[in-house]
Design a protein around this motif. Structure first.
Motif, PDB file in Angstrom:
ATOM      1  N   CYS A 130     -11.495 -11.355  -6.269  1.00  0.00           N
ATOM      2  CA  CYS A 130     -12.117 -10.816  -7.493  1.00  0.00           C
ATOM      3  C   CYS A 130     -13.437 -10.119  -7.162  1.00  0.00           C
ATOM      4  N   LYS A 131     -14.208 -10.734  -6.260  1.00  0.00           N
ATOM      5  CA  LYS A 131     -15.510 -10.162  -5.896  1.00  0.00           C
ATOM      6  C   LYS A 131     -15.351  -8.790  -5.263  1.00  0.00           C
ATOM      7  N   GLU A 132     -14.311  -8.628  -4.482  1.00  0.00           N
ATOM      8  CA  GLU A 132     -14.121  -7.351  -3.778  1.00  0.00           C
ATOM      9  C   GLU A 132     -13.333  -6.337  -4.597  1.00  0.00           C
ATOM     10  N   PHE A 133     -12.736  -6.788  -5.679  1.00  0.00           N
ATOM     11  CA  PHE A 133     -11.761  -5.971  -6.404  1.00  0.00           C
ATOM     12  C   PHE A 133     -12.318  -4.618  -6.845  1.00  0.00           C
ATOM     13  N   LYS A 134     -13.526  -4.646  -7.427  1.00  0.00           N
ATOM     14  CA  LYS A 134     -14.071  -3.407  -8.009  1.00  0.00           C
ATOM     15  C   LYS A 134     -14.425  -2.371  -6.937  1.00  0.00           C
ATOM     16  N   GLY A 135     -14.963  -2.885  -5.835  1.00  0.00           N
ATOM     17  CA  GLY A 135     -15.446  -1.940  -4.841  1.00  0.00           C
ATOM     18  C   GLY A 135     -14.436  -1.573  -3.776  1.00  0.00           C
ATOM     19  N   ARG A 136     -13.232  -2.038  -3.903  1.00  0.00           N
ATOM     20  CA  ARG A 136     -12.275  -1.831  -2.817  1.00  0.00           C
ATOM     21  C   ARG A 136     -10.991  -1.231  -3.367  1.00  0.00           C
ATOM     22  N   LYS A 137     -10.401  -0.316  -2.602  1.00  0.00           N
ATOM     23  CA  LYS A 137      -9.130   0.277  -3.038  1.00  0.00           C
ATOM     24  C   LYS A 137      -7.978  -0.461  -2.376  1.00  0.00           C
ATOM     25  N   PHE A 138      -6.988  -0.759  -3.175  1.00  0.00           N
ATOM     26  CA  PHE A 138      -5.791  -1.406  -2.626  1.00  0.00           C
ATOM     27  C   PHE A 138      -4.602  -0.472  -2.794  1.00  0.00           C
ATOM     28  N   GLN A 139      -3.666  -0.628  -1.891  1.00  0.00           N
ATOM     29  CA  GLN A 139      -2.439   0.153  -2.029  1.00  0.00           C
ATOM     30  C   GLN A 139      -1.403  -0.699  -2.770  1.00  0.00           C
ATOM     31  N   ASN A 140      -0.742  -0.085  -3.737  1.00  0.00           N
ATOM     32  CA  ASN A 140       0.278  -0.823  -4.484  1.00  0.00           C
ATOM     33  C   ASN A 140       1.671  -0.506  -3.956  1.00  0.00           C
ATOM     34  N   ILE A 141       2.528  -1.497  -4.025  1.00  0.00           N
ATOM     35  CA  ILE A 141       3.941  -1.274  -3.691  1.00  0.00           C
ATOM     36  C   ILE A 141       4.716  -1.382  -4.989  1.00  0.00           C
ATOM     37  N   THR A 142       5.678  -0.522  -5.182  1.00  0.00           N
ATOM     38  CA  THR A 142       6.581  -0.755  -6.303  1.00  0.00           C
ATOM     39  C   THR A 142       7.910  -1.293  -5.788  1.00  0.00           C
ATOM     40  N   LEU A 143       8.563  -0.514  -4.935  1.00  0.00           N
ATOM     41  CA  LEU A 143       9.834  -1.012  -4.392  1.00  0.00           C
ATOM     42  C   LEU A 143       9.607  -1.491  -2.955  1.00  0.00           C
ATOM     43  N   ILE A 144      10.005  -2.712  -2.715  1.00  0.00           N
ATOM     44  CA  ILE A 144       9.745  -3.305  -1.406  1.00  0.00           C
ATOM     45  C   ILE A 144      10.881  -2.967  -0.439  1.00  0.00           C
ATOM     46  N   ALA A 145      10.481  -2.592   0.793  1.00  0.00           N
ATOM     47  CA  ALA A 145      11.472  -2.210   1.803  1.00  0.00           C
ATOM     48  C   ALA A 145      11.474  -3.245   2.931  1.00  0.00           C
ATOM     49  N   LYS A 146      12.314  -3.002   3.931  1.00  0.00           N
ATOM     50  CA  LYS A 146      12.366  -3.930   5.066  1.00  0.00           C
ATOM     51  C   LYS A 146      11.031  -3.912   5.826  1.00  0.00           C
ATOM     52  N   LYS A 147      10.534  -2.710   6.044  1.00  0.00           N
ATOM     53  CA  LYS A 147       9.219  -2.598   6.696  1.00  0.00           C
ATOM     54  C   LYS A 147       8.259  -1.946   5.705  1.00  0.00           C
ATOM     55  N   ASN A 148       7.159  -2.604   5.463  1.00  0.00           N
ATOM     56  CA  ASN A 148       6.190  -2.097   4.490  1.00  0.00           C
ATOM     57  C   ASN A 148       4.855  -1.920   5.194  1.00  0.00           C
ATOM     58  N   HIS A 149       4.567  -0.684   5.535  1.00  0.00           N
ATOM     59  CA  HIS A 149       3.349  -0.412   6.292  1.00  0.00           C
ATOM     60  C   HIS A 149       2.382   0.372   5.418  1.00  0.00           C
ATOM     61  N   SER A 150       1.207  -0.166   5.217  1.00  0.00           N
ATOM     62  CA  SER A 150       0.258   0.503   4.325  1.00  0.00           C
ATOM     63  C   SER A 150      -0.391   1.682   5.049  1.00  0.00           C
ATOM     64  N   ASN A 151      -0.991   2.567   4.256  1.00  0.00           N
ATOM     65  CA  ASN A 151      -1.692   3.706   4.856  1.00  0.00           C
ATOM     66  C   ASN A 151      -3.104   3.265   5.237  1.00  0.00           C
ATOM     67  N   ASN A 152      -4.084   3.802   4.537  1.00  0.00           N
ATOM     68  CA  ASN A 152      -5.464   3.464   4.901  1.00  0.00           C
ATOM     69  C   ASN A 152      -5.931   2.154   4.271  1.00  0.00           C
ATOM     70  N   ASN A 153      -5.376   1.871   3.093  1.00  0.00           N
ATOM     71  CA  ASN A 153      -5.843   0.700   2.352  1.00  0.00           C
ATOM     72  C   ASN A 153      -4.872  -0.469   2.520  1.00  0.00           C
ATOM     73  N   HIS A 154      -5.433  -1.647   2.327  1.00  0.00           N
ATOM     74  CA  HIS A 154      -4.580  -2.840   2.367  1.00  0.00           C
ATOM     75  C   HIS A 154      -3.724  -2.903   1.100  1.00  0.00           C
ATOM     76  N   TYR A 155      -2.587  -3.554   1.239  1.00  0.00           N
ATOM     77  CA  TYR A 155      -1.772  -3.806   0.053  1.00  0.00           C
ATOM     78  C   TYR A 155      -2.469  -4.823  -0.840  1.00  0.00           C
ATOM     79  N   CYS A 156      -2.305  -4.636  -2.141  1.00  0.00           N
ATOM     80  CA  CYS A 156      -2.814  -5.628  -3.095  1.00  0.00           C
ATOM     81  C   CYS A 156      -1.874  -6.842  -3.040  1.00  0.00           C
TER      82      CYS A 156
END
Lengths: 203, 553
Positions: A50-76
């Protein structure tokens, strides 16, 4: 000490305050309670998230695949977890999955634990060097012994375990033989008198 | 003859739910029946001449003990408020799991009187506080200390010495979580611990008033007559806090209403009604007709309801008198159908309640079905399809889908939690700020949103796929799949419209508790009475099961 009911309510409301929908917030409330019941630091990790939520960008996934590799941001961990839980009936067929870079991965864990109950299979999860065995959402077996916040994971491997015995046939036979020692060996007299049905039932 | 369950779309309308009455299924009545063979004790009595100090009561059976610890406090008249904003009360209570030690009592003496700002532990099960009905309490002390019994007429207008203003359980403020106690057989029925607390609080009020009177005039004072004690209950002031509860616990709500509906159905299906049973039904209606004359209220809304109820009761009694042959087949079904055609909701629902009176064998098994393990139904079945969901909405929410939420009057209110008191509130979204923080209690509106959203989705689409892009509707999808299994789990009405009477929601819950004498003080809060007419704790071994219909005189 805070009750689990208080933990669930406060986590749900805090999640809503971050901007998650009420439905997702209900899931978060249940999950933080679950982590705490299993002895894993849910409140601490959620608070750090929660503390980091506002200042940090997360990457969202909608459909999950076998391999899920994020780009620059971490997955939420929450949207990833919600989608994992919702899609687990399909994901199960993939047998194993990987997620690169999930933020606050312990918040992802209860979704996987609940998914284990939904599909009726144990799930093995490896978070970098820490291992978790998720047992149908009844318990979590792990080698995680500290109570710290885990800010992110490099790689999470998930494996759906087939329902099979954890022991060999000889071990089972040995116990079976022992268990038979609680039975009475019936003689002819007992065979005739100790059971309910007749000896001939042709009526 | 085909007799069916009543349609949830009618039963679950707010005006109908707001006409429910207590019955044999009600928790305070079933609690007393279940605790008949428990041993009651006053373990400790440590009050001063003003009634301040602490008292401990207990119920025990087979080494299981529940203790009520009561703290009598001194407060000034200007500090006495029934609103949740109050910070001091005449008395505060907690139900303790077991026998409290001296240390426990010392610890609880610091926290229990503080209520919401105090901290409890897993050893405490429920928490409450109460204020004196100051006119009545003082009158009773005055009379008793002068060697007289109080004026019954005065007492009957109020019906209690104390009013509780909240009863908390299930993990609030550190109290024991439900999972710690939910598998205990003796408290498996709904709200057993809350009922136990309120029942023992009632005894505290009698013991305290007797003690103060005795201290005031040791030579002359007399004790409050047992029959008067029996005719007094415990009051309660209830506000909006109860309203979200019934929306937030859909399977529990279903199980309460389903039990009531199942009881009615089984009774309507009795082909040959026994004369004794019919006579009990009729005599209970007659008793209630007398009892209701002691329901006092200033509320025009409630006065109208009571007057209609009295007039309808007279009609049904005349109708029953005119029945020459009580032996006709399916008599209770006939009476029910006649009521539906000739009477208003208040009286119909009273008749439903009273029909249960002769039938313990029907009612008792249903009581065991009135709890719910809600966690079991939390997960959304994501492998179902949009077609399934659409069918559920069309079958279960057809009335709700007719409401036009484009119209301002249907969208007038919003539910929110007050930052100051962490309590639910209701306000006008067009006049007040804060609607962006609305609680998810506008079920009818959100069902309409969901229906519209799925209208252009493929039938074969999985719910998991739909959710991946529409998680803002997640809470309502969860509910839709619950209502599919639990038809009485949803209020079939608009909870944010301009015609909403929030007290209908409160009355629904209170009727299942077993409350009587509904006295609305506005459309948002009301006063009620519990346990009025009930046996005293040392009379539990044997008592009149229809005690709730007895009147004070």
């Amino acid at each position: 000490m805070k009750s689990f009911s208080e933990i669930e309510t406060i986590a749900k409301r805090a999640s809503r305050a971050l901007g998650y929908s009420w439905g997702i917030s209900e899931e978060v409330g249940k999950n933080i309670k679950l982590l705490e019941m299993f002895g894993i630091s849910g409140v601490k990790n959620f608070n750090a998230f929660c503390k980091e939520f506002k200042g940090r960008k997360f990457q969202n996934i909608t459909l999950i695949a076998k391999k899920n590799h994020s780009n620059n941001n971490h997955y939420c961990p929450i949207t990833t977890g919600v989608n994992f839980l919702d899609q687990v009936n399909i994901l199960d067929e993939l047998i194993d999955l990987e997620f690169q870079n999930i933020a606050f991965p312990l918040l992802f864990l209860p979704f996987v634990s609940r998914a284990s109950e939904v599909i009726g299979k144990k799930i093995f999860l490896k978070l970098d060097n820490t291992e978790f065995l998720l047992n149908f959402n009844q318990s979590i077996f792990t080698n995680l012994f500290n109570n710290n916040v885990i800010n992110s994971s490099k790689m999470i491997h998930i494996k759906f375990l087939n329902n099979k015995d954890s022991f060999g046939e000889s071990e089972w036979k040995n116990l079976l033989t022992l268990s038979h020692n609680t039975f009475v060996d019936e003689n002819e007299g007992l065979k005739k008198s100790a059971a309910g049905a007749g000896l001939t039932d042709n009526d | 003859m085909e007799i069916k369950l009543r349609d949830p779309k009618n039963v679950m309308k707010l005006s109908k739910l707001g006409s429910f009455h207590q019955s044999k299924l009600s928790f305070l009545r079933s609690f007393l029946r279940e605790f008949k063979d428990w041993n009651y004790k006053k373990d400790l009595f440590n009050l001063d001449e003003n009634g301040c100090g602490h008292v401990v009561y207990s119920f025990n059976k087979n080494n299981k003990v529940y203790s009520l610890i009561c703290f009598g406090n001194k407060i000034d008249d200007h500090e006495r408020s029934d609103r949740v904003i109050a910070t001091k009360w005449d008395a505060a209570f907690t139900l303790y799991d077991g026998i409290p030690s001296k240390k426990d009592i010392e610890r609880l003496a610091l926290d229990v009187p503080k209520q919401e700002v105090g901290r409890l532990t897993y050893k405490e099960l429920t928490l409450s506080r109460a204020n004196k009905s100051i006119r009545i309490f003082n009158h009773v002390v005055e009379a008793l200390s002068n060697g007289k019994q109080p004026d019954k007429e005065k007492l009957s207008k109020v019906g209690y010495l104390y009013r509780t203003t909240a009863v908390y359980g299930s993990g609030k403020f550190g109290l024991a979580d439900r999972f710690r106690v939910k598998n205990r057989k003796e408290i498996f029925g709904p709200f057993r611990l809350e009922m136990m607390l309120v029942y023992l609080v009632r005894q505290f009020t009698f013991d305290q008033v007797n003690y103060i009177a005795k201290q005031r005039n040791p030579k002359k004072a007399v004790k409050l007559d047992r029959s008067i004690c029996r005719s007094l209950g415990i009051g309660n002031s209830t506000g909006l806090g109860m309203a979200p509860f019934i929306v937030n616990h859909p399977t529990l709500l279903n199980n309460w209403v389903q039990a009531r509906e199942n009881a009615l159905l089984t009774i309507r299906k009795i082909k040959n009604v026994n004369k004794t049973d019919f006579d009990l039904f009729k005599s209970t209606l007659l008793k209630f007709l007398t009892n209701i004359t002691s329901w006092n209220t200033e509320s025009e809304f409630q006065k109208k309801k009571i007057n209609n109820l009295i007039s309808d009761l007279k009609k049904i009694i005349l109708h029953l008198d005119s029945k020459k042959n009580f032996k006709s087949n399916f008599l209770f079904n006939e009476i029910y159908l006649w009521s539906e055609n000739n009477l208003g909701d208040e009286c119909i629902e009273l008749i439903v309640s009273v029909m249960m009176e002769p039938y313990d064998e029907i009612v008792d098994p249903l009581i065991l079905q009135m709890s719910s393990d809600e966690e079991k139904y939390f997960d959304i079945p994501c492998n179902r399809t949009i077609e399934n969901l659409r069918n559920i909405l069309e079958n279960n929410y057809s009335e709700i889908l007719r409401i036009d939420f484009e119209r301002k009057e249907n969208n007038k209110n919003f539910w929110f939690i007050s930052k100051n008191k962490e309590e639910p509130r209701l306000s006008d979204r067009f006049l007040e700020s804060g609607s962006e923080l609305e609680q998810p209690l506008a079920i009818a509106r959100d069902i309409n949103k969901l229906y519209e959203k799925i209208s252009n989705q493929k039938n074969s689409m999985k719910i998991s796929k739909f959710l991946s892009e529409n998680n803002e509707l997640r809470h309502i999808i969860r509910r839709a799949f619950i209502v599919e299994k639990f038809p009485y789990s949803e209020i079939q009405d608009n909870t944010i419209g301009d015609k909403l009477m929030p007290i209908d929601m409160l009355r629904l819950k209170l009727s299942f508790f077993g409350a009587v004498k509904f006295d609305p003080r506005s459309d948002k809060w009301l006063r009620i009475t519990m346990f009025q007419g009930a046996p005293l704790p040392d009379e539990l071994k044997s008592f009149d099961d229809q005690w709730i219909y007895n009147t004070i005189n």
